[in-house]
Design a protein around this motif. Structure first.
Motif, mmCIF file in Angstrom:
data_model
loop_
_atom_site.group_PDB
_atom_site.id
_atom_site.type_symbol
_atom_site.label_atom_id
_atom_site.label_comp_id
_atom_site.label_asym_id
_atom_site.label_seq_id
_atom_site.Cartn_x
_atom_site.Cartn_y
_atom_site.Cartn_z
ATOM 1 N N ILE A 68 5.722 6.959 -8.573
ATOM 2 C CA ILE A 68 4.797 6.452 -7.250
ATOM 3 C C ILE A 68 5.405 6.983 -6.235
ATOM 4 N N THR A 69 4.683 7.947 -5.691
ATOM 5 C CA THR A 69 5.132 8.702 -4.368
ATOM 6 C C THR A 69 4.281 8.093 -2.967
ATOM 7 N N ALA A 70 3.465 7.359 -3.152
ATOM 8 C CA ALA A 70 2.437 6.993 -1.923
ATOM 9 C C ALA A 70 1.696 5.757 -2.231
ATOM 10 N N VAL A 71 1.562 4.748 -1.530
ATOM 11 C CA VAL A 71 0.512 3.738 -1.652
ATOM 12 C C VAL A 71 -0.353 3.615 -0.654
ATOM 13 N N ASN A 72 -1.702 3.854 -0.665
ATOM 14 C CA ASN A 72 -2.816 4.159 0.261
ATOM 15 C C ASN A 72 -2.296 5.242 1.344
ATOM 16 N N ASP A 73 -1.887 6.406 0.594
ATOM 17 C CA ASP A 73 -1.480 7.550 1.309
ATOM 18 C C ASP A 73 -0.234 7.490 2.165
ATOM 19 N N ILE A 74 0.440 6.281 2.218
ATOM 20 C CA ILE A 74 1.831 6.081 3.042
ATOM 21 C C ILE A 74 2.756 6.298 2.096
ATOM 22 N N PRO A 75 3.690 7.355 2.557
ATOM 23 C CA PRO A 75 4.584 7.710 1.536
ATOM 24 C C PRO A 75 5.624 6.665 1.110
ATOM 25 N N VAL A 76 6.178 6.331 -0.201
ATOM 26 C CA VAL A 76 7.125 5.589 -0.698
ATOM 27 C C VAL A 76 8.277 6.209 -0.951
ATOM 28 N N GLU A 77 9.244 5.689 -0.021
ATOM 29 C CA GLU A 77 10.621 6.257 -0.110
ATOM 30 C C GLU A 77 11.620 5.870 -1.149
ATOM 31 N N HIS A 78 11.542 4.815 -1.891
ATOM 32 C CA HIS A 78 12.293 4.214 -3.012
ATOM 33 C C HIS A 78 11.495 3.106 -3.541
ATOM 34 N N PRO A 79 12.004 2.288 -4.617
ATOM 35 C CA PRO A 79 11.495 1.174 -4.971
ATOM 36 C C PRO A 79 11.017 0.016 -4.173
ATOM 37 N N ASP A 80 12.192 -0.264 -3.360
ATOM 38 C CA ASP A 80 11.838 -1.252 -2.384
ATOM 39 C C ASP A 80 10.738 -1.165 -1.484
ATOM 40 N N ALA A 81 10.421 0.299 -1.095
ATOM 41 C CA ALA A 81 9.431 0.548 -0.257
ATOM 42 C C ALA A 81 8.250 0.254 -0.925
ATOM 43 N N LEU A 82 8.028 0.711 -2.241
ATOM 44 C CA LEU A 82 6.841 0.515 -3.216
ATOM 45 C C LEU A 82 6.686 -0.909 -3.176
ATOM 46 N N LEU A 83 7.655 -1.874 -3.156
ATOM 47 C CA LEU A 83 7.144 -3.294 -3.223
ATOM 48 C C LEU A 83 6.889 -3.801 -2.095
ATOM 49 N N TYR A 84 7.505 -3.380 -1.183
ATOM 50 C CA TYR A 84 6.867 -3.803 0.433
ATOM 51 C C TYR A 84 5.470 -3.140 0.941
ATOM 52 N N ARG A 85 5.262 -2.108 0.360
ATOM 53 C CA ARG A 85 3.729 -1.484 0.640
ATOM 54 C C ARG A 85 2.747 -2.457 -0.267
ATOM 55 N N LEU A 86 3.025 -2.754 -1.471
ATOM 56 C CA LEU A 86 2.246 -3.562 -2.313
ATOM 57 C C LEU A 86 2.134 -4.778 -1.835
ATOM 58 N N THR A 87 3.267 -5.538 -1.025
ATOM 59 C CA THR A 87 3.089 -6.716 -0.716
ATOM 60 C C THR A 87 2.311 -6.871 0.555
ATOM 61 N N VAL A 88 2.524 -6.173 1.705
ATOM 62 C CA VAL A 88 1.750 -6.170 2.625
ATOM 63 C C VAL A 88 0.236 -5.621 2.466
ATOM 64 N N ALA A 89 -0.154 -5.148 1.426
ATOM 65 C CA ALA A 89 -1.366 -4.774 1.190
ATOM 66 C C ALA A 89 -2.171 -6.166 1.191
ATOM 67 N N GLY A 90 -1.761 -6.885 0.251
ATOM 68 C CA GLY A 90 -2.201 -8.257 0.238
ATOM 69 C C GLY A 90 -2.991 -8.558 -1.039
ATOM 70 N N ILE A 91 -2.824 -9.679 -1.414
ATOM 71 C CA ILE A 91 -3.456 -10.443 -2.842
ATOM 72 C C ILE A 91 -4.996 -10.350 -2.523
ATOM 73 N N GLY A 92 -5.560 -10.117 -3.605
ATOM 74 C CA GLY A 92 -7.080 -9.629 -3.490
ATOM 75 C C GLY A 92 -7.639 -8.358 -3.002
ATOM 76 N N ASN A 93 -6.515 -7.452 -2.781
ATOM 77 C CA ASN A 93 -6.988 -5.937 -2.344
ATOM 78 C C ASN A 93 -6.896 -5.276 -3.363
ATOM 79 N N THR A 94 -7.066 -3.921 -3.157
ATOM 80 C CA THR A 94 -6.803 -2.923 -4.215
ATOM 81 C C THR A 94 -5.935 -1.917 -3.494
ATOM 82 N N ALA A 95 -4.923 -1.263 -4.068
ATOM 83 C CA ALA A 95 -3.916 -0.229 -3.566
ATOM 84 C C ALA A 95 -4.207 0.958 -4.436
#
Length: 468
Positions: free
Chosen positions: A316-343
């Motif tokens: 996984i290199t990006a979430v919603n076109d925002i680059p993902v630097e490492h696994p912690d960044a992936l978790l952060y991006r998914l969390t702030v995207a919010g429950i009920g939405n689609t990433a």
């Protein structure tokens, strides 16, 4: 001396001060070009924001350890109430930020952890009791509610994704209990991980001076907006070395929303996959241009990750076109995207780049937790147990454990407490019989064998004990 990361709350015995915020200046982002610009001041911005930054006092009872020497009556008379082993009240000091007019305060979890009483002090000297609405040590965040019926000054929460390295920043807090202090600097880095021992790993870095007591205080941009909650420093001696870290404001927003919704546990979206970092060797082997992203290392059957077609070895290199630097960044991006939405996930595999849509939902509670409190005269008397589902595993952080029965609470003074049961223990077997549900355990606890042979999984370590 070896440098280390330090959480920045401070233990004190004295009272302090507090502060607040309104939006202020336009985003100019220009380098001073003349003498007049060099003489510009942060004072107007500080006046607008400082009243919403408060001091947080957390009091807890602690037990002082006592040497056997002090059991002697002579020493007891000599030391009186100061004898080691007596309970005493300890006060820790941190900072917090008022973010709603009705008195919602954001601070760090480590500031109020284990507290029996939490109070805040405003910059005008007034103090108020607080109720802890939500806290989570994984993210080191807590939401407090000031118990008063009045309007309070606030700091608006900004968009931390718009922060750029080099932007000016102000840190406001109460370091070393000296009183409200403002320091200035720039944003030194983004997406910093491995900052503390928690699970959260996505921090803003600043060189604004941050010291013990700044924990939970505000990191502000030049619009007077909260862009981070100051949390930790990298220090060899406990003081500021110009390397401070703050939890981004977008994480704060999600956490605050959960508290306002009445959530008792902060829950992140369930993916059902395990991710690892992309090393340079992995990047070369997979033909990636850079050693960045999060590689899928395992997938749980029936999980959202499996349903959208993720495979082990995908990156996984990006979430919603925002680059993902490492696994912690992936978790952060998914969390702030919010429950009920689609990433929208950008996935690289075998040299091909694809996009997949991941629905963001809570972990399922399958099987149902079927919470039971075990009584009677068995070794389990006093434990509360639940069936393990992905939801329960997430709440109790049962890494790698997907089924069985887990202890969610132990009542003090009961046989289970005296034996040493702890929250998070997974009861695997009783007298050689596998425990596959809370109903099974309850039935086993009603038996009267001559001895109890227990198998318990505690943090991945199997423990076998016999009780008679």
């Amino acid at each position: 001396m070896t440098a280390h990361f330090t959480r920045i709350s401070a233990a004190v015995l004295l009272a302090g001060v507090a502060f607040s915020v309104q939006p202020a200046f336009a985003d100019t982002r220009t380098v001073p070009s003349n003498e007049a610009q060099v003489q510009l001041s942060f004072a107007p911005l500080v006046k607008q924001t400082a009243p919403a930054v408060v001091n947080v006092y957390a009091e807890r009872m602690v037990q002082r350890r006592m040497s056997p020497l002090f059991s002697d009556p002579f020493f007891s008379r000599f030391f009186g109430n100061q004898m080691p082993g007596r309970s005493e009240r300890q006060t820790s000091l941190g900072s917090g930020v008022i973010v709603t007019e009705n008195g919602m305060v954001i601070t760090n979890n480590h500031v109020i952890a284990g507290a029996d009483d939490v109070r805040v002090a405003l910059s005008d000297g007034r103090e108020f009791p607080c109720k802890v609405l939500l806290k989570d040590d994984r993210y080191d965040l807590a939401v407090l509610k000031i118990e008063a019926d009045e309007d309070f000054p606030t700091v608006p929460i900004g968009n931390s994704d718009t922060v750029e390295v080099g932007d000016l920043s102000l840190a406001i807090g109460n370091p070393f209990a000296v009183g409200q202090t403002v320091t200035s600097g720039i944003i030194s880095g983004r997406a910093r991980n491995a900052v503390n021992d928690g699970e959260f790993g996505f921090f803003l870095q600043t060189d604004a001076a941050i010291n013990p007591g700044n924990s939970g205080g505000a990191l502000l941009n030049m619009n007077g907006e909260l862009v981070g909650i100051n949390t930790a420093i990298f220090s060899s001696g406990g003081g500021s070395n110009g390397v401070g870290f703050a939890i981004p404001a977008n994480m704060v927003k999600v956490f605050l929303d959960a508290a306002e919704s009445g959530e008792t546990h902060f829950q992140r979206p369930y993916v059902g996959a395990t991710f690892g970092p992309v090393s340079s060797d992995i990047a070369e082997a997979l033909g990636l241009k850079a050693a960045r992203g999060a590689i899928v290392s395992a997938i749980r059957p029936g999980s959202p990750a499996e349903k959208i077609g993720l495979e082990t070895g995908s990156v996984i290199t990006a979430v919603n076109d925002i680059p993902v630097e490492h696994p912690d960044a992936l978790l952060y991006r998914l969390t702030v995207a919010g429950i009920g939405n689609t990433a929208d996930l950008t996935v690289e595999r075998n040299g091909a780049v694809t996009h997949v849509a991941l629905p963001l939902a809570l972990a399922p509670e399958d099987p149902p937790r079927d919470t039971r409190v075990i009584g009677g005269a068995s070794p389990f008397s006093g434990v509360t147990v639940e069936n393990i589902s992905p939801r329960v595993a997430e709440e109790l952080r049962l890494s790698g454990i997907s089924d069985g029965v887990v202890v969610s609470n132990v009542e003090q003074g009961t046989p289970a407490a005296r034996i040493g049961f702890a929250k998070g223990d997974v009861i695997v077997a009783v007298n050689g019989e596998e425990v596959d549900s809370t109903q099974t355990l309850e039935a086993e606890a009603d038996q009267e064998p001559g001895a109890w042979r227990l198998t318990i999984n505690r943090g991945g370590r199997m423990i076998n004990q016999i009780f008679r």
